[in-house]
Design a protein around this motif. Structure first.
Motif, PDB file in Angstrom:
ATOM      1  N   VAL A  11      94.257 -16.288  36.501  1.00  0.00           N
ATOM      2  CA  VAL A  11      93.269 -15.207  36.620  1.00  0.00           C
ATOM      3  C   VAL A  11      91.971 -15.738  37.215  1.00  0.00           C
ATOM      4  O   VAL A  11      91.391 -15.127  38.119  1.00  0.00           O
ATOM      5  N   LEU A  12      91.513 -16.883  36.733  1.00  0.00           N
ATOM      6  CA  LEU A  12      90.305 -17.497  37.280  1.00  0.00           C
ATOM      7  C   LEU A  12      90.490 -17.826  38.758  1.00  0.00           C
ATOM      8  O   LEU A  12      89.564 -17.673  39.562  1.00  0.00           O
ATOM      9  N   SER A  13      91.683 -18.242  39.113  1.00  0.00           N
ATOM     10  CA  SER A  13      91.988 -18.545  40.513  1.00  0.00           C
ATOM     11  C   SER A  13      91.821 -17.305  41.391  1.00  0.00           C
ATOM     12  O   SER A  13      91.229 -17.370  42.471  1.00  0.00           O
ATOM     13  N   VAL A  14      92.329 -16.182  40.922  1.00  0.00           N
ATOM     14  CA  VAL A  14      92.193 -14.935  41.690  1.00  0.00           C
ATOM     15  C   VAL A  14      90.722 -14.531  41.798  1.00  0.00           C
ATOM     16  O   VAL A  14      90.244 -14.160  42.871  1.00  0.00           O
ATOM     17  N   VAL A  15      89.989 -14.626  40.706  1.00  0.00           N
ATOM     18  CA  VAL A  15      88.579 -14.225  40.710  1.00  0.00           C
ATOM     19  C   VAL A  15      87.778 -15.107  41.664  1.00  0.00           C
ATOM     20  O   VAL A  15      87.030 -14.603  42.521  1.00  0.00           O
ATOM     21  N   LEU A  16      87.920 -16.420  41.537  1.00  0.00           N
ATOM     22  CA  LEU A  16      87.145 -17.323  42.398  1.00  0.00           C
ATOM     23  C   LEU A  16      87.551 -17.200  43.862  1.00  0.00           C
ATOM     24  O   LEU A  16      86.699 -17.230  44.755  1.00  0.00           O
ATOM     25  N   LEU A  71      94.458 -25.244  43.069  1.00  0.00           N
ATOM     26  CA  LEU A  71      95.308 -26.428  42.917  1.00  0.00           C
ATOM     27  C   LEU A  71      95.882 -26.472  41.503  1.00  0.00           C
ATOM     28  O   LEU A  71      97.083 -26.720  41.313  1.00  0.00           O
ATOM     29  N   GLY A  72      95.043 -26.216  40.527  1.00  0.00           N
ATOM     30  CA  GLY A  72      95.513 -26.165  39.141  1.00  0.00           C
ATOM     31  C   GLY A  72      96.570 -25.101  38.932  1.00  0.00           C
ATOM     32  O   GLY A  72      97.584 -25.343  38.252  1.00  0.00           O
ATOM     33  N   GLN A  73      96.367 -23.936  39.534  1.00  0.00           N
ATOM     34  CA  GLN A  73      97.364 -22.860  39.425  1.00  0.00           C
ATOM     35  C   GLN A  73      98.688 -23.310  40.034  1.00  0.00           C
ATOM     36  O   GLN A  73      99.749 -23.098  39.443  1.00  0.00           O
ATOM     37  N   THR A  74      98.634 -23.933  41.185  1.00  0.00           N
ATOM     38  CA  THR A  74      99.853 -24.422  41.847  1.00  0.00           C
ATOM     39  C   THR A  74     100.598 -25.408  40.955  1.00  0.00           C
ATOM     40  O   THR A  74     101.810 -25.279  40.752  1.00  0.00           O
ATOM     41  N   LEU A  75      99.860 -26.359  40.423  1.00  0.00           N
ATOM     42  CA  LEU A  75     100.481 -27.379  39.569  1.00  0.00           C
ATOM     43  C   LEU A  75     101.038 -26.783  38.277  1.00  0.00           C
ATOM     44  O   LEU A  75     102.122 -27.178  37.826  1.00  0.00           O
ATOM     45  N   LEU A  76     100.328 -25.842  37.695  1.00  0.00           N
ATOM     46  CA  LEU A  76     100.825 -25.193  36.482  1.00  0.00           C
ATOM     47  C   LEU A  76     102.130 -24.445  36.740  1.00  0.00           C
ATOM     48  O   LEU A  76     103.067 -24.518  35.956  1.00  0.00           O
ATOM     49  N   HIS A  77     102.180 -23.717  37.856  1.00  0.00           N
ATOM     50  CA  HIS A  77     103.409 -22.992  38.188  1.00  0.00           C
ATOM     51  C   HIS A  77     104.575 -23.961  38.395  1.00  0.00           C
ATOM     52  O   HIS A  77     105.688 -23.709  37.932  1.00  0.00           O
ATOM     53  N   TRP A  78     104.331 -25.066  39.091  1.00  0.00           N
ATOM     54  CA  TRP A  78     105.383 -26.074  39.284  1.00  0.00           C
ATOM     55  C   TRP A  78     105.841 -26.630  37.947  1.00  0.00           C
ATOM     56  O   TRP A  78     107.032 -26.824  37.708  1.00  0.00           O
ATOM     57  N   ALA A  79     104.881 -26.891  37.073  1.00  0.00           N
ATOM     58  CA  ALA A  79     105.194 -27.527  35.786  1.00  0.00           C
ATOM     59  C   ALA A  79     106.114 -26.675  34.915  1.00  0.00           C
ATOM     60  O   ALA A  79     106.901 -27.210  34.142  1.00  0.00           O
ATOM     61  N   VAL A  80     106.016 -25.360  35.048  1.00  0.00           N
ATOM     62  CA  VAL A  80     106.845 -24.486  34.210  1.00  0.00           C
ATOM     63  C   VAL A  80     108.030 -23.914  34.985  1.00  0.00           C
ATOM     64  O   VAL A  80     108.716 -23.018  34.500  1.00  0.00           O
ATOM     65  N   GLY A  81     108.259 -24.424  36.184  1.00  0.00           N
ATOM     66  CA  GLY A  81     109.428 -24.009  36.952  1.00  0.00           C
ATOM     67  C   GLY A  81     109.293 -22.680  37.676  1.00  0.00           C
ATOM     68  O   GLY A  81     110.289 -22.118  38.111  1.00  0.00           O
ATOM     69  N   THR A  84     108.499 -19.933  42.968  1.00  0.00           N
ATOM     70  CA  THR A  84     107.996 -18.920  43.902  1.00  0.00           C
ATOM     71  C   THR A  84     106.489 -18.770  43.748  1.00  0.00           C
ATOM     72  O   THR A  84     105.752 -18.741  44.740  1.00  0.00           O
ATOM     73  N   ALA A  85     106.035 -18.692  42.511  1.00  0.00           N
ATOM     74  CA  ALA A  85     104.596 -18.596  42.250  1.00  0.00           C
ATOM     75  C   ALA A  85     103.874 -19.846  42.761  1.00  0.00           C
ATOM     76  O   ALA A  85     102.778 -19.748  43.327  1.00  0.00           O
ATOM     77  N   ALA A  86     104.482 -20.999  42.563  1.00  0.00           N
ATOM     78  CA  ALA A  86     103.874 -22.244  43.029  1.00  0.00           C
ATOM     79  C   ALA A  86     103.748 -22.254  44.549  1.00  0.00           C
ATOM     80  O   ALA A  86     102.730 -22.711  45.086  1.00  0.00           O
ATOM     81  N   TRP A  87     104.766 -21.754  45.240  1.00  0.00           N
ATOM     82  CA  TRP A  87     104.694 -21.701  46.704  1.00  0.00           C
ATOM     83  C   TRP A  87     103.590 -20.758  47.174  1.00  0.00           C
ATOM     84  O   TRP A  87     102.850 -21.082  48.109  1.00  0.00           O
ATOM     85  N   TRP A  88     103.469 -19.596  46.531  1.00  0.00           N
ATOM     86  CA  TRP A  88     102.386 -18.678  46.898  1.00  0.00           C
ATOM     87  C   TRP A  88     101.023 -19.314  46.645  1.00  0.00           C
ATOM     88  O   TRP A  88     100.134 -19.259  47.500  1.00  0.00           O
ATOM     89  N   ALA A  89     100.859 -19.908  45.473  1.00  0.00           N
ATOM     90  CA  ALA A  89      99.586 -20.550  45.146  1.00  0.00           C
ATOM     91  C   ALA A  89      99.307 -21.708  46.111  1.00  0.00           C
ATOM     92  O   ALA A  89      98.172 -21.878  46.585  1.00  0.00           O
ATOM     93  N   GLY A  90     100.324 -22.500  46.404  1.00  0.00           N
ATOM     94  CA  GLY A  90     100.153 -23.609  47.338  1.00  0.00           C
ATOM     95  C   GLY A  90      99.777 -23.147  48.731  1.00  0.00           C
ATOM     96  O   GLY A  90      98.946 -23.768  49.398  1.00  0.00           O
ATOM     97  N   THR A  91     100.369 -22.042  49.172  1.00  0.00           N
ATOM     98  CA  THR A  91     100.012 -21.485  50.483  1.00  0.00           C
ATOM     99  C   THR A  91      98.557 -21.010  50.476  1.00  0.00           C
ATOM    100  O   THR A  91      97.812 -21.238  51.443  1.00  0.00           O
TER     101      THR A  91
END
Length: 162
Positions: A11-16, A71-81, A84-91
């Motif tokens: 959520v913080l990622s989207v806001v910022l 970056l934190g959002q990307t890593l968190l998504h990867w960490a929990v498998g 798809t979310a990780a790829w979107w965040a990474g992009t």
């Protein structure tokens, strides 16, 4: 605690990222068109003052915070498998890094040159100073606007991805 981090970071990622994109969008649709309708000395003085005023803690939190939290959002998504979310965040992160690269390679050097030109009221040829600044700065700001809006879209898609 971990659940809170997994809920708050996206959520913080989207806001910022939204604030990040909104800044460039405001310059593209209002600030620069408004200054484009002013005289050379007014435009130069206004941009010189904006360049000083923008360097504040709120700007720093958004400008540095958005990519860091993304970056934190990307890593968190990867960490929990959630790949798809990780790829979107990474992009989205890649797009923000592009914006930072353009900012430091094009817009900041132009700002510095404009500031180094001297006081607007004392310039011998303000039209030449403006011509050396405005067209290129505006063009690259439009790219920053599009890339950061794309980053916002990717960040939001990462939050909603399954």
């Amino acid at each position: 605690m971990a659940d809170m981090v997994y809920a708050v970071v996206p959520v913080l990622s989207v806001v910022l990222t939204g604030l990040f994109a909104g800044l460039f969008f405001a310059f593209s649709i209002a600030v620069m068109p408004g200054l484009g309708r002013t005289g050379d000395r007014v435009m130069i003085e206004a941009m010189q003052r904006i360049n000083v005023a923008i360097l504040n803690p709120f700007f720093a939190v958004v400008f540095i915070g958005a990519p860091v939290v993304l970056l934190g959002q990307t890593l968190l998504h990867w960490a929990v498998g959630r790949t798809t979310a990780a790829w979107w965040a990474g992009t989205g992160l890649v797009l923000l890094v592009l914006v930072l690269a353009v900012t430091f390679a094009v817009n900041v050097p132009r700002n510095n040159t404009l500031d180094g030109a001297g006081t607007a009221s004392r310039l011998a040829d303000p039209a030449a100073v403006r011509a050396g600044f405005e067209p290129v700065w505006v063009r690259w700001n439009h790219l920053r606007t599009l890339a950061s809006a794309g980053a916002l879209l990717c960040t939001a898609l990462a939050v909603t991805a399954g």
